[in-house]
Design an enzyme around this catalytic site. Structure first.
Site, PDB file in Angstrom:
ATOM      1  CG  PHE A 133     -19.241  11.486 -28.631  1.00  0.00           C
ATOM      2  CD1 PHE A 133     -19.306  12.699 -27.965  1.00  0.00           C
ATOM      3  CD2 PHE A 133     -18.216  10.615 -28.318  1.00  0.00           C
ATOM      4  CE1 PHE A 133     -18.367  13.040 -27.008  1.00  0.00           C
ATOM      5  CE2 PHE A 133     -17.272  10.942 -27.356  1.00  0.00           C
ATOM      6  CZ  PHE A 133     -17.350  12.153 -26.698  1.00  0.00           C
ATOM      7  CG  PHE A 162      -7.586  15.710 -24.819  1.00  0.00           C
ATOM      8  CD1 PHE A 162      -7.572  15.126 -26.069  1.00  0.00           C
ATOM      9  CD2 PHE A 162      -8.012  14.956 -23.739  1.00  0.00           C
ATOM     10  CE1 PHE A 162      -7.980  13.807 -26.246  1.00  0.00           C
ATOM     11  CE2 PHE A 162      -8.416  13.634 -23.902  1.00  0.00           C
ATOM     12  CZ  PHE A 162      -8.400  13.056 -25.163  1.00  0.00           C
ATOM     13  CB  THR A 163     -12.609  15.865 -24.683  1.00  0.00           C
ATOM     14  OG1 THR A 163     -11.771  14.728 -24.509  1.00  0.00           O
ATOM     15  CG2 THR A 163     -13.032  15.975 -26.140  1.00  0.00           C
ATOM     16  CG  ASP A 168      -1.581  16.534 -22.148  1.00  0.00           C
ATOM     17  OD1 ASP A 168      -1.002  15.430 -22.130  1.00  0.00           O
ATOM     18  OD2 ASP A 168      -2.816  16.641 -22.245  1.00  0.00           O
ATOM     19  NE  ARG A 178     -13.630  12.688 -31.562  1.00  0.00           N
ATOM     20  CZ  ARG A 178     -13.573  12.633 -30.225  1.00  0.00           C
ATOM     21  NH1 ARG A 178     -12.471  12.923 -29.584  1.00  0.00           N
ATOM     22  NH2 ARG A 178     -14.624  12.290 -29.528  1.00  0.00           N
ATOM     23  CE1 TYR A 191      -4.198   1.780   0.575  1.00  0.00           C
ATOM     24  CE2 TYR A 191      -2.685   3.326   1.606  1.00  0.00           C
ATOM     25  CZ  TYR A 191      -3.926   3.042   1.062  1.00  0.00           C
ATOM     26  OH  TYR A 191      -4.882   4.022   1.004  1.00  0.00           O
ATOM     27  CE  LYS A 222      -4.865   8.794 -25.091  1.00  0.00           C
ATOM     28  NZ  LYS A 222      -5.533  10.007 -24.656  1.00  0.00           N
TER      29      LYS A 222
HETATM   30  C1  LIG Z   1      -5.917  10.823 -23.648  1.00  0.00           C
HETATM   31  C2  LIG Z   1      -5.443  12.156 -23.321  1.00  0.00           C
HETATM   32  C3  LIG Z   1      -5.708  12.731 -22.062  1.00  0.00           C
HETATM   33  C4  LIG Z   1      -6.561  12.047 -21.016  1.00  0.00           C
HETATM   34  O1  LIG Z   1      -5.982  10.857 -20.614  1.00  0.00           O
HETATM   35  P1  LIG Z   1      -6.852   9.604 -20.063  1.00  0.00           P
HETATM   36  O2  LIG Z   1      -5.827   8.642 -19.613  1.00  0.00           O
HETATM   37  O3  LIG Z   1      -7.694   9.126 -21.216  1.00  0.00           O
HETATM   38  O4  LIG Z   1      -7.695  10.120 -18.975  1.00  0.00           O
HETATM   39  C5  LIG Z   1      -5.202  13.993 -21.827  1.00  0.00           C
HETATM   40  N1  LIG Z   1      -4.476  14.645 -22.750  1.00  0.00           N
HETATM   41  C6  LIG Z   1      -4.213  14.122 -23.958  1.00  0.00           C
HETATM   42  C7  LIG Z   1      -3.390  14.886 -24.944  1.00  0.00           C
HETATM   43  C8  LIG Z   1      -4.678  12.860 -24.294  1.00  0.00           C
HETATM   44  O5  LIG Z   1      -4.416  12.360 -25.507  1.00  0.00           O
END
Ligand SMILES: *Cc1c(COP(=O)(O)O)cnc(C)c1O
Length: 487
Positions: A460, A137-138, A228, A394, A85, A271
């Site tokens: 979507f 980003f969303t 990011d 998109r 932990y 990613k």
């Molecule tokens: C996917 C992504 C995120 C969010 O990451 P999650 O692991 O899906 O929550 C943030 N910024 C960028 C550029 C991304 O491609």
């Protein structure tokens, strides 16, 4: 421009082929079902690719998130994970990887990228604040909104032009940033955000020259610079290929240079590092301290942050692998190959090729379908019927309605075909290109869509639609005539 990425070899016949510099050792069976079943599956899914089962999908090009191939070394590392932990050795190994690869001393773990954004936005964004960025980003947008802030997107106008030869469409425009600071005052700007391989404009990179200039402006006004780094591997690859100063630099040096210019770096490990998790890192102890208490509150203890220890081990190894050119070149070199095929065949797409997927321009592909009838959604459904390949809409379908209930039309209507890292082979990519050409030659058969079930938010994901005519049946019938018995 450095035109020869390390995995692209010249064949005897003169072709430049992106060769797979890995071999397949674990396989998953795929299903290429007949066109009649694909038509039925599309109907059952309400013509929404998010609603398909992978039982009916041949190639899943929905996303590059959490679906990348792991290396033998990543899998091996998962076996020695230390389930504790607090004070887990697995976390120590991840911290060391972040130190070695990103050059950052303090690491706060979070279960995925958006969880990092929650912590950063809660800590730094106040009501009335403005966060300038190259592009949103969303999930970033949502967290800044949730804390009462606003975003401003400051990419050059060129960036949203689908057809371009600009190698760095993800650059943040320094003139626009100065103007933004002058309009709002530096006190209203908690940080400037740069997104590597800017996702929503097609995985387009920024240059280090640009990042240095933005850093200079941030220093002048005492504003923090946040990176990011979710798609940093691909951005580093494009810098090596396209920015003269770095053509002979190692990927490790490019990554360190990028991270070194930012005060705060965060990432989605779904990613970068081909695992599942996320993290926030910095060299500034005071910045880390400001956010630290939110990790146990929202994620988990400071040495796991809601991430499985096995994934933490895979993440550490995956971060080191991001410094290997043959690893980070794989997805962009396949995308470049595919986009080259599209351009040669006259199929409208976003250029230059970007970093996480190929983007087909549904607006120019289907000029006869009005945006209110969701051309990008129709193209995603039609392409699934024609190929069994699942992409993501998109465009206006992913948008929202105004107060009067009218669709807010998207700037561009795109079908995104993601290229998860090291997952597909070149013959599969050729199949995608071939079926896209068939669909383009039969584009007049494709018609529009309309909602039958429309959720009030993020429609979507769960929404269901129907075809506005019997075009899907006609398309499937034409496919059967052209391909005979073949799947
Ligand atoms: C996917 C992504 C995120 C969010 O990451 P999650 O692991 O899906 O929550 C943030 N910024 C960028 C550029 C991304 O491609």
């Amino acid at each position: 421009m450095n035109s020869e990425p390390s995995n692209v070899v010249k064949f005897y016949n003169g072709e430049q082929i992106p060769l797979e510099l890995h071999k397949v050792r674990v396989v998953q069976k795929l299903h290429l079902v007949p066109v009649e079943r694909r038509l039925e599956a599309a109907r059952e899914a309400g013509f929404n690719t998010f609603q398909l089962s992978t039982n009916d999908v041949y190639l899943d090009m929905l996303t590059d998130s959490g679906v990348n191939a792991m290396s033998d070394n990543q899998i091996a590392a998962m076996f020695r994970a230390d389930d504790a932990y607090a004070g887990s050795q697995s976390f120590d190994r991840l911290k060391q990887a972040v130190r070695d690869v990103f050059g950052k001393e303090y690491l706060l773990p979070a279960h995925q990228g958006r969880a990092c954004e929650n912590i950063i936005a809660r800590t730094f964004v106040k009501p009335g604040d403005v966060v300038p960025m190259n592009y949103h980003f969303t999930t970033t947008h949502a967290h800044i909104d949730l804390n009462g802030g606003k975003i401003e997107e400051l990419v050059a106008d060129e960036a949203v032009n689908p057809v371009s030869t600009n190698p760095f469409k993800g650059n943040l425009d320094p003139g626009k940033l100065r103007d933004c600071i002058a309009r709002h005052g530096a006190g209203k700007i908690p940080f400037v955000r740069m997104e590597a391989s800017t996702n929503l404009i097609g995985g387009q990179p920024f240059s280090i020259a640009n990042m240095r200039e933005i850093r200079g402006i941030c220093d002048e006004f005492g504003i923090m610079l946040v990176l990011d780094a979710s798609l940093i591997g691909e951005n580093a690859y494009f810098i090596k290929m396209r920015e003269d100063e770095f053509r002979d630099a190692s990927c490790a040096d490019i990554l360190k240079t990028m991270c070194g210019l930012a005060d705060l770096v965060y990432f989605s490990a779904r990613k970068v590092s081909s695992s599942r998790g996320g993290g926030i890192c910095t060299n500034d102890r005071a910045i880390a301290k400001k956010m630290e208490h939110l990790v146990p509150l929202f994620e988990g203890f400071l040495t796991y942050g809601g991430i499985s220890v096995r994934e933490i081990e895979a993440m550490a190894v995956g971060l080191y692998e991001t410094t290997d050119l043959t690893v980070i070149s794989q997805s962009p070199s396949f995308i470049e190959y595919f986009i080259g095929q599209m351009v040669d065949m006259g199929i409208p797409c976003v250029t230059p090729a970007g970093g996480l997927g190929a983007h087909i321009d549904a607006g120019r592909f289907l000029p006869h379908i009005p945006q209110e009838d969701y051309p990008a959604g129709a193209l995603a459904a039609a392409f699934f019927i024609a190929s069994g390949v699942r992409g993501m809409e998109r465009g206006t379908l992913s948008s929202v309605r105004d107060e009067k209930g009218k669709d807010i039309l998207a700037d561009v209507e795109l079908l995104r075909l993601a290229f998860p890292r090291r997952v597909f082979t070149l013959s599969q990519v050729k199949y995608v290109a071939d079926r896209m050409k068939w669909l383009y030659d039969n584009r007049d058969l494709i018609g529009g869509l309309e909602f039958v079930e429309e959720p009030p938010v993020l429609r979507f994901f769960m929404g269901k639609l129907r075809a506005k005519s019997d075009w899907p049946e006609k398309l499937a019938a034409k496919y059967r005539r052209d391909f005979g018995e073949s799947l």
